[in-house]
Each structure stands twice: as structure tokens, then as C-alpha cells.
Design a protein around this motif. Structure first.
Motif, PDB file in Angstrom:
ATOM      1  N   HIS A  66       0.798  -1.101  -0.061  1.00 35.38           N
ATOM      2  CA  HIS A  66      -0.060  -0.038   0.073  1.00 35.38           C
ATOM      3  C   HIS A  66       0.923   1.259   0.016  1.00 35.38           C
ATOM      4  O   HIS A  66       0.669   2.268  -0.758  1.00 35.38           O
ATOM      5  CB  HIS A  66      -0.869  -0.035   1.140  1.00 35.38           C
ATOM      6  N   PHE A  67       1.904   1.135   0.765  1.00 38.54           N
ATOM      7  CA  PHE A  67       2.718   2.481   0.981  1.00 38.54           C
ATOM      8  C   PHE A  67       3.529   2.627  -0.427  1.00 38.54           C
ATOM      9  O   PHE A  67       3.443   3.879  -0.986  1.00 38.54           O
ATOM     10  CB  PHE A  67       3.766   2.175   2.017  1.00 38.54           C
ATOM     11  N   VAL A  68       3.808   1.604  -1.282  1.00 47.58           N
ATOM     12  CA  VAL A  68       4.666   1.720  -2.307  1.00 47.58           C
ATOM     13  C   VAL A  68       3.449   2.342  -3.659  1.00 47.58           C
ATOM     14  O   VAL A  68       3.989   3.163  -4.153  1.00 47.58           O
ATOM     15  CB  VAL A  68       5.213   0.377  -2.977  1.00 47.58           C
ATOM     16  N   TRP A  69       2.444   1.982  -3.436  1.00 50.75           N
ATOM     17  CA  TRP A  69       1.313   2.373  -4.341  1.00 50.75           C
ATOM     18  C   TRP A  69       1.190   3.853  -4.156  1.00 50.75           C
ATOM     19  O   TRP A  69       0.670   4.566  -4.952  1.00 50.75           O
ATOM     20  CB  TRP A  69       0.133   1.602  -4.433  1.00 50.75           C
ATOM     21  N   PHE A  70       0.858   3.993  -2.804  1.00 46.10           N
ATOM     22  CA  PHE A  70       0.411   5.492  -2.366  1.00 46.10           C
ATOM     23  C   PHE A  70       1.542   6.566  -2.854  1.00 46.10           C
ATOM     24  O   PHE A  70       1.364   7.631  -3.373  1.00 46.10           O
ATOM     25  CB  PHE A  70       0.461   5.536  -1.025  1.00 46.10           C
ATOM     26  N   LEU A  71       3.088   6.028  -2.814  1.00 47.60           N
ATOM     27  CA  LEU A  71       4.096   6.817  -3.063  1.00 47.60           C
ATOM     28  C   LEU A  71       4.110   6.899  -4.714  1.00 47.60           C
ATOM     29  O   LEU A  71       4.352   8.242  -5.386  1.00 47.60           O
ATOM     30  CB  LEU A  71       5.514   6.217  -2.886  1.00 47.60           C
ATOM     31  N   CYS A  72       3.857   5.822  -5.474  1.00 50.11           N
ATOM     32  CA  CYS A  72       3.713   5.901  -6.969  1.00 50.11           C
ATOM     33  C   CYS A  72       2.661   6.948  -7.430  1.00 50.11           C
ATOM     34  O   CYS A  72       2.736   7.718  -8.239  1.00 50.11           O
ATOM     35  CB  CYS A  72       3.690   4.823  -7.593  1.00 50.11           C
ATOM     36  N   VAL A  73       1.254   6.854  -6.846  1.00 48.65           N
ATOM     37  CA  VAL A  73       0.261   7.629  -7.241  1.00 48.65           C
ATOM     38  C   VAL A  73       0.458   9.075  -6.795  1.00 48.65           C
ATOM     39  O   VAL A  73       0.257  10.098  -7.701  1.00 48.65           O
ATOM     40  CB  VAL A  73      -1.082   7.269  -6.467  1.00 48.65           C
ATOM     41  N   SER A  74       0.984   9.413  -5.674  1.00 51.28           N
ATOM     42  CA  SER A  74       1.669  10.678  -5.214  1.00 51.28           C
ATOM     43  C   SER A  74       2.546  11.439  -6.220  1.00 51.28           C
ATOM     44  O   SER A  74       2.192  12.574  -6.437  1.00 51.28           O
ATOM     45  CB  SER A  74       1.960  10.845  -3.741  1.00 51.28           C
ATOM     46  N   VAL A  75       3.570  10.496  -6.604  1.00 48.14           N
ATOM     47  CA  VAL A  75       4.473  11.172  -7.373  1.00 48.14           C
ATOM     48  C   VAL A  75       3.702  11.512  -8.864  1.00 48.14           C
ATOM     49  O   VAL A  75       4.055  12.416  -9.316  1.00 48.14           O
ATOM     50  CB  VAL A  75       5.681  10.106  -7.789  1.00 48.14           C
TER      51      VAL A  75
END
Length: 509
Positions: A66-75
Motif C-alpha cells: 500500500h505504501f509503494v502504491w501510495f508513493l507512486c500515485v502521489s508522484v
């Protein structure tokens, strides 16, 4: 086994029972508001076309995923916003482009406007006549003081404004009469032009033989440099006759034709401008000084910029330029940069001292308060203070928002010759021409239109987020219509639970 359990759990969270069920004396408590909102957000994230949001709805994933996807979507969202803001700034600040055209056979150029400002300013005979009409005093000192004041007034311009300081407190003449008195005592400017000679040869009638054609060739105009005489100036014509006069133009077939004015009875400074501009303080003026009994010749080149009709359709603050007929000035119905800056200086003088000098262009048309002697001394004090404080501070405090003109013709002096002259060869004479017709001109056109901006926004959103305009419609749908019917169904189901067992406490709308 685990997958079936997971499926049953989601099914139980997303659906309400159609009918309350009891087991013995137990009460079935409906889902909490936290579960209701979680189910709705899960539904929206799973059905939207925004890429990456669906991965936040998987409950049996490791928190690191979840954190990785949150980071990708935020970027991705950050990059999309940054690129979109850059596109918007480009559309707002630089929607036009200037390119070159070389079909010179299809256009004409305007002949340069020439402003001749003689160094002689006083006609002694006219001065004596004005003195007799103004003074009733028998005191020679009063007459002499009035004489000096009128001479100072006739010579007054932006550069020598401090010469009025010796007349502090002088109130014998009302400021509204300054311009009229300057016209009456001004030097009687005389000249002879080649155009007059051509007209006399074409019209050999007794009425036209002695016609004074000076006002048809050179028109008087009051500028910040004092009283000048203009050739082919639309501004001078507009101020004097309140209407336009035919503009003198030439084609590539007439290239190299020289214009000349001879037998001028004074030394002078000449300014070369386009027909819709005036000499201005602080502007980059193309000028030439011609001594008395000398003849000067100026060869110029012209830099032309024109704008397409598409540019005119843009707002002024968007295209960052004004057409000449889009004047927002109180002093003139023709817009130019120097006129705009002149009005700015006049308004700054009114803010500082409550008045504007009489020699500023168009002050009577704008109905500005004309400075008397004390008002001009006030302006002199402010000029001295601004020089001591630094010009940049005054410029920053009283900045002028003057857009350039969308279309312009800039005349640049390439070379000049000045030599002594004789009366039989024309006396004090001025000649000028454009020896080489311009074969290229600059075209101002739209580079970045509204459809271009929308296409850029769509490409950015598709590249970073994998979405389109329908994705924005989905967000609107889930935030309004779908949310309304979802909450309506929630309320209906919860009402049925409350009616079944009134002892159960649940939050209601």
C-alpha cells in the motif's frame, strides 16, 4: 478456503440485509458509519478509470505494498500538476510568437513621421504685441518680469523645468492661458518642401499660387521637448484638426525616394518616429541635430511588425500588447507606448503636486489640472528628491503598465551626413529616405491556442494518470449523484432496522 472467506467478508460489508433477522433475544446492529464510508470509497476506487487507486482497496495486502502504491500515485499526481501548471503559465504568458515573412511585394510601408523641433523659440515682434495686450502697469520692472516669464514659458520643456524657480509666487497669468500664450509668442517657423513645389506645378491657378501650404505639410504639436512641427504624423493631425489625414505610404517600387524640407529658418533637432508615435522622455529616440545653414541627410532602415486577426481576438492582458485603435488613454484616441508613458507621468505629477505641466501631450483633452508656477516648482523638488534617492525607487513606486503596440514600424538611422549649405542650394535643409526597401517583416501570430492547451492537459493526464476527461466526469458522478442515491439507500435500510427494534441506538440523519 481463504479466498472464499475473503469474498464472504466483502459481500457482507457491501450489502445490507433486506430484512432484519433476530436470533432469540439478540438485536442485529446495522453497520457503522465508518464501514459505510469505507464500502463506498472502495466501490469508487474499484470502478474509476484513474490508474493505481484500485490497489488501495485490497485489504489482504502487505502495508508495504500500500505504501509503494501510495508513493507512486502521489508522484504521478505531483508530476501531472506541475506539468499542467507549466502549460497554463505558457498559455497565459506566451500565447503568441513572432515569425518572419518575406513576401514584400504584397505590402506597403508608411513614410516616417518627422518631428522638427527648432532651437529658436521666441518671435520678438509677437512678444511685444502680447506684452502690450497683457500689461496695464506703467512700472518697467513689471513689464520686464512678464517678458522674462513669457520667454521662459515658451522655452519650457521636461529637461529645463527648473528654470521657473526664479518666478516663485508669480500669479499674473492663469495656467489655463499658458498654451495660448506660447502659441502667440512662438517663433514663426518657415520652410519650403518638395511637396509644395509639386502641388504648385500641378495646380497652376491664381488662387493656389500664394497659398501657404505649411500647415498642410508640417503640423504644429506640443511635446515634452517643446513645440515641434510634424510631418506625416497622425497624432499631430488628430490634435490639430480632430480628424485623420491621409497617411503617406510607399511600395517597393518607390524604394529610395527621398523626402526633403529646405529653407528652414532655424537650427533644429529632428526625431524620426512611426506616424502613430511621438518623441518621449526616456524613450529610445532616433534623432539628429541640424545646425543653421547646414544640410543633413539621413538614411534609415525600417523594422516592421504586424499582427494577424487571430491575435486581435485575444484579450489585451493575454496577448500582452495593444492595437492602436484600442486606446485606453485619456489624452489620445490613438494608443502608443510613449503616449501611455506620458499620461503615466502626468498622472504621477497630479498625485505628487495636484497638477500636470501644460506642455504634456493631451493634458487639455484629458481635462487635467494645469500646473501654475508653484505646481511646477513642486515637481522640480520631487525630481531633485528622486535623483538623490535613486531613480529605481521612484520607478518602482510609480510604475507604468504600458503594453507595447501589436503592430509597429521602427525607423533606425543607419548613417547621416551634415555639411554646410548655401541659400541657393536650399539653406538649412533636411533630407531623409529608406534606400533599401525591407524584404522581410515580423508577423505576430498565435502559437498556443485554447485547443492546444486542452490537448496538452489531456496528454499530461493520460501519461501520468492513465485517465481522460471521462475520468473527471466519474469523480463528479461519485461525489454527487452516486453518493446521493447510496446515502438514500443507507437511510432506508437503517430506518427498517430502527422500526424493528426501537431499543437499538444508531446514528440517524
Amino acid at each position: 478456503m481463504d479466498l472464499r472467506y475473503h469474498h464472504k467478508t466483502l459481500t457482507r460489508r457491501r450489502q445490507f440485509r433486506s430484512k432484519p433477522v433476530t436470533s432469540g433475544h439478540e438485536n442485529i446492529v446495522p453497520p457503522s458509519w465508518k464501514d459505510i464510508w469505507r464500502d463506498y470509497i472502495t466501490e469508487a476506487f474499484r470502478n474509476t478509470t484513474f490508474q493505481g487507486l484500485v490497489y488501495f482497496t485490497y485489504t489482504r495486502r502487505h502495508p508495504l505494498e500500500h505504501f509503494v502504491w501510495f508513493l507512486c500515485v502521489s508522484v504521478a499526481v505531483g508530476c501531472a500538476v506541475a506539468v499542467s501548471l507549466s502549460t497554463w503559465k505558457r498559455y497565459q504568458d506566451n500565447p503568441t510568437v513572432i515569425s518572419l515573412e518575406n513576401n514584400y511585394r504584397d505590402w506597403n510601408i508608411s513614410v516616417a513621421a518627422v518631428y522638427i523641433c527648432p532651437t529658436e523659440t521666441i518671435d520678438e515682434e509677437a512678444l511685444e504685441t502680447v506684452l502690450k495686450g497683457l500689461t496695464n502697469s506703467t512700472q518697467p520692472s513689471d513689464v520686464e518680469r512678464l517678458r522674462k516669464f513669457l520667454i521662459t514659458l515658451a522655452k519650457l520643456n521636461h529637461d529645463n523645468l527648473d528654470t521657473v524657480e526664479e518666478f516663485a509666487g508669480y500669479t499674473e497669468i492663469h495656467p489655463s492661458n499658458y498654451t495660448k500664450l506660447v502659441d502667440e509668442v512662438s517663433f514663426k517657423f518657415e520652410y519650403y518642401s518638395e511637396e509644395e513645389k509639386e502641388e504648385e506645378e500641378e495646380e497652376e491657378t491664381p488662387e493656389n499660387e500664394n497659398t501657404d501650404a505649411n500647415h498642410e505639410v508640417l503640423l504644429p504639436i506640443l511635446t515634452e521637448y517643446g513645440r515641434c512641427y510634424a510631418y506625416n504624423s497622425q497624432l499631430a493631425a488628430s490634435q490639430l484638426t480632430k480628424k485623420r489625414v491621409p497617411l503617406i505610404v510607399e511600395s517597393h517600387l518607390e524604394s529610395g525616394n527621398s523626402k526633403s524640407i529646405s529653407h528652414i529658418n532655424s537650427a533644429f533637432t529632428v526625431y524620426f518616429k512611426n506616424p502613430w508615435e511621438v518623441p518621449g522622455i526616456g524613450a529610445l529616440n532616433q534623432k539628429l541635430f541640424n545646425p543653421f545653414m547646414y544640410r543633413s541627410n539621413a538614411n534609415m532602415r525600417v523594422i516592421i511588425t504586424y499582427a494577424t486577426d487571430d491575435v486581435r481576438n485575444l484579450r489585451v492582458d493575454h496577448r500582452k500588447c495593444r492595437f492602436r485603435d484600442e486606446s485606453n488613454l485619456a489624452i489620445s484616441d490613438i494608443y502608443s507606448v510613449n503616449l501611455c508613458q506620458s499620461q503615466c507621468r502626468a498622472e504621477m505629477a497630479i498625485r505628487l503636486c495636484g497638477c500636470a505641466p501644460f506642455f504634456y501631450v493631451g493634458v487639455e483633452r484629458a481635462h487635467y489640472n494645469i500646473c501654475d508656477v508653484q505646481g511646477m516648482i513642486c515637481l522640480v523638488d520631487h525630481v531633485k528628491k528622486s535623483k538623490s534617492d535613486g531613480d529605481h525607487k521612484t520607478r518602482d513606486k510609480h510604475s507604468c503598465a504600458c503594453y507595447p503596440t501589436c503592430e509597429s514600424e521602427e525607423y533606425v538611422i543607419e548613417d547621416t551626413t551634415t555639411e554646410e549649405s548655401e541659400t541657393d542650394t536650399g539653406g538649412t535643409k533636411l533630407s531623409w529616405c529608406v534606400p533599401n526597401y525591407p524584404t522581410v517583416r515580423m508577423k505576430r501570430d498565435i502559437l498556443f491556442t485554447l485547443p492546444d492547451m486542452l490537448v496538452a492537459f489531456g496528454g499530461t493526464a493520460a501519461f501520468f494518470l492513465g485517465c481522460s476527461v471521462l475520468s473527471a466526469v466519474e469523480i463528479f458522478y461519485y461525489c454527487t449523484l452516486r453518493l446521493y442515491f447510496y446515502l438514500l439507500e443507507v437511510r432506508r435500510q437503517r430506518t427498517r432496522y430502527i422500526q424493528h427494534d426501537s431499543r437499538t441506538r444508531v446514528p440517524t440523519f
